[in-house]
Design a protein around this motif. Structure first.
Motif, PDB file in Angstrom:
ATOM      1  N   MET A  13       2.199  44.220   7.677  1.00 17.33           N
ATOM      2  CA  MET A  13       3.135  44.623   6.627  1.00 17.33           C
ATOM      3  C   MET A  13       2.909  46.106   6.309  1.00 17.33           C
ATOM      4  O   MET A  13       1.769  46.557   6.312  1.00 17.33           O
ATOM      5  N   PHE A 294      -4.052  40.863   1.401  1.00 24.70           N
ATOM      6  CA  PHE A 294      -2.907  40.045   1.001  1.00 24.70           C
ATOM      7  C   PHE A 294      -3.381  38.999  -0.017  1.00 24.70           C
ATOM      8  O   PHE A 294      -4.572  38.888  -0.329  1.00 24.70           O
ATOM      9  N   SER A 319      -0.310  41.773  -6.713  1.00 24.00           N
ATOM     10  CA  SER A 319       0.319  41.777  -5.387  1.00 24.00           C
ATOM     11  C   SER A 319       1.163  43.027  -5.201  1.00 24.00           C
ATOM     12  O   SER A 319       1.210  43.622  -4.123  1.00 24.00           O
ATOM     13  N   TRP A 323       2.157  45.636  -2.047  1.00 18.26           N
ATOM     14  CA  TRP A 323       3.178  44.942  -1.262  1.00 18.26           C
ATOM     15  C   TRP A 323       4.526  44.866  -1.953  1.00 18.26           C
ATOM     16  O   TRP A 323       4.603  44.585  -3.149  1.00 18.26           O
ATOM     17  N   ASP A 326       4.486  39.745  -1.422  1.00 22.24           N
ATOM     18  CA  ASP A 326       3.228  39.182  -0.909  1.00 22.24           C
ATOM     19  C   ASP A 326       3.520  37.897  -0.127  1.00 22.24           C
ATOM     20  O   ASP A 326       4.647  37.391  -0.131  1.00 22.24           O
TER      21      ASP A 326
END
Ligand SMILES: O=C(O)CCC(=O)c1ccccc1C(=O)O
Ligand SMILES: [Mg+2]
Length: 367
Positions: A13, A294, A319, A323, A326
């Motif tokens: 990611m 993560f 999170s 991100w 997540d």
């Protein structure tokens, strides 16, 4: 407990914004998600947290995948386990590879807690149902750092960590302190300095930092002890402490006042718990470190941080810190500077299946 199947997924990611340390600029993150199942179809979740290249420790996503697939999973399938604390022992004949070991060990803790119908944080002896949240600033540019800190304080974070390196230390901190004279502030050098830099490091004493994390080399437990005599700011060790044995050496040599405990770096949750106990018995402060990870790894961190010694806010953030979305549901959120320990069984978060699928590069199932 019987494990009948294991799934390994390599995921990737992009970070919402780049994260700079003295050693590396992280713009995207890979990790290995480990899902193990028992006969009743319960699933335990783990996350192996090495980076794609060996800049922080010697492991990489590929070496960890090899270790999990070819060495560690066969041991798990072969040996009966009564309790997750036995897992690190069953890996004793395998040297190093702590993040690979931790990935599977933490999945087994989650599965065990689900079988026992208990939140993991209660099972590991947690004493609080919420943990204080800290955040790491991902840039070394003073103006950007100050703007980021303003945003994080707005979000409620109670402690801020800034990355420093030679040539980007005194001035950066001086600018930050002009804006935030009383902020709970600390720095992390990721071993960018040597004993030749004592004068620079002494100059940082004026900023009233909570601690300076890993100023010297990753195996410099002796040199950190020499440095600690010469600076007032407490030293916190991160990279140098990968085992209970290292922690004992650092305590004996007075190399630090604080240890940053990361489950992955020390080879699993059981080792992390023992390191916590050892440090508290020896008046060494501890806090829970982060790996730009993560949600599954974050959830294990939250469980660990409910233990009594984790009074300093760790690198445990929401999170959304890194991100866009997540891989767990619900996402981890910070409220009033704290994260609530979940009430569900195990880690207390579910996998967000569609998100996980979207970010998976490769997966295999073993049984
Ligand atoms: O916010 C986080 O997850 C931790 C950020 C951080 O400092 C870090 C991130 C990646 C690797 C090592 C470190 C570190 O603590 O040294
Ligand atoms: Mg660190």
């Amino acid at each position: 407990m019987k494990i009948i199947e294991a799934q390994l997924s390599i995921i990737k990611m992009p970070l919402r914004s780049p994260f700079s340390t003295s050693l590396s600029k992280v713009t995207e993150r890979e990790a290995i998600i480990i899902e193990i199942s028992d006969e009743e179809g319960r699933v335990g979740l783990g996350e192996a947290v090495p980076f794609s290249t060996p800049w922080y420790t010697e492991e990489t996503v590929k070496t960890a995948y090899h270790m999990l697939k070819d060495i560690l999973l066969p041991i798990i399938f072969q040996q009966p386990i009564q309790h997750p604390r036995e897992v690190s022992k069953s890996f004793e004949a395998i040297r190093g590879n702590h993040m690979a070991k931790s990935g599977i060990e933490t999945a087994i803790w989650d599965l065990y807690a689900k079988q026992q119908r208990k939140p993991l944080w209660e099972l590991v002896g947690g004493v609080r149902d919420r943990v204080p949240a800290g955040v790491v600033v991902g840039t070394q540019d003073p103006k950007e750092a100050i703007e980021n800190i303003a945003m994080y304080l707005q979000e409620g974070y109670k402690r801020v960590k800034v990355k420093i390196k030679p040539g980007n230390d005194y001035h950066l901190l001086n600018e930050i302190r002009k804006h935030y004279p009383t902020l709970d502030l600390m720095v992390d050098a990721n071993s960018a300095y040597s004993l030749n830099d004592v004068k620079v490091l002494q100059a940082l004493d004026e900023f009233q930092l909570l601690m300076i994390e890993q100023p010297l080399g990753i195996d410099d437990i002796v040199e950190h002890s020499i440095l600690q005599e010469k600076i007032k700011t407490p030293i916190c060790l991160d990279e140098s402490i990968v085992s209970l044995h290292d922690a004992k050496s650092a305590i004996h040599l007075k190399s630090c006042g604080v240890i940053n405990i990361k489950i992955g770096r020390v080879g699993g949750l059981w080792n992390a718990i023992q390191m916590h106990d050892l440090c508290i018995a020896n008046n060494i402060k501890v806090w829970c470190g982060g790996m730009i990870e993560f949600g599954i790894s974050k959830a294990h961190n939250i469980a660990l941080a409910t233990k009594s010694g984790f009074t300093i806010p760790g690198d445990i953030s929401s999170s959304s810190r890194y991100w866009e979305e997540d891989i767990i549901s619900p996402e981890i959120i910070v409220r009033n500077g704290e994260i609530k320990a979940p009430t569900g069984f195990g880690i207390g978060y579910e996998v967000n299946k569609s998100r996980l699928e979207k970010v998976t590069l490769y997966k295999e199932i073993f049984s």
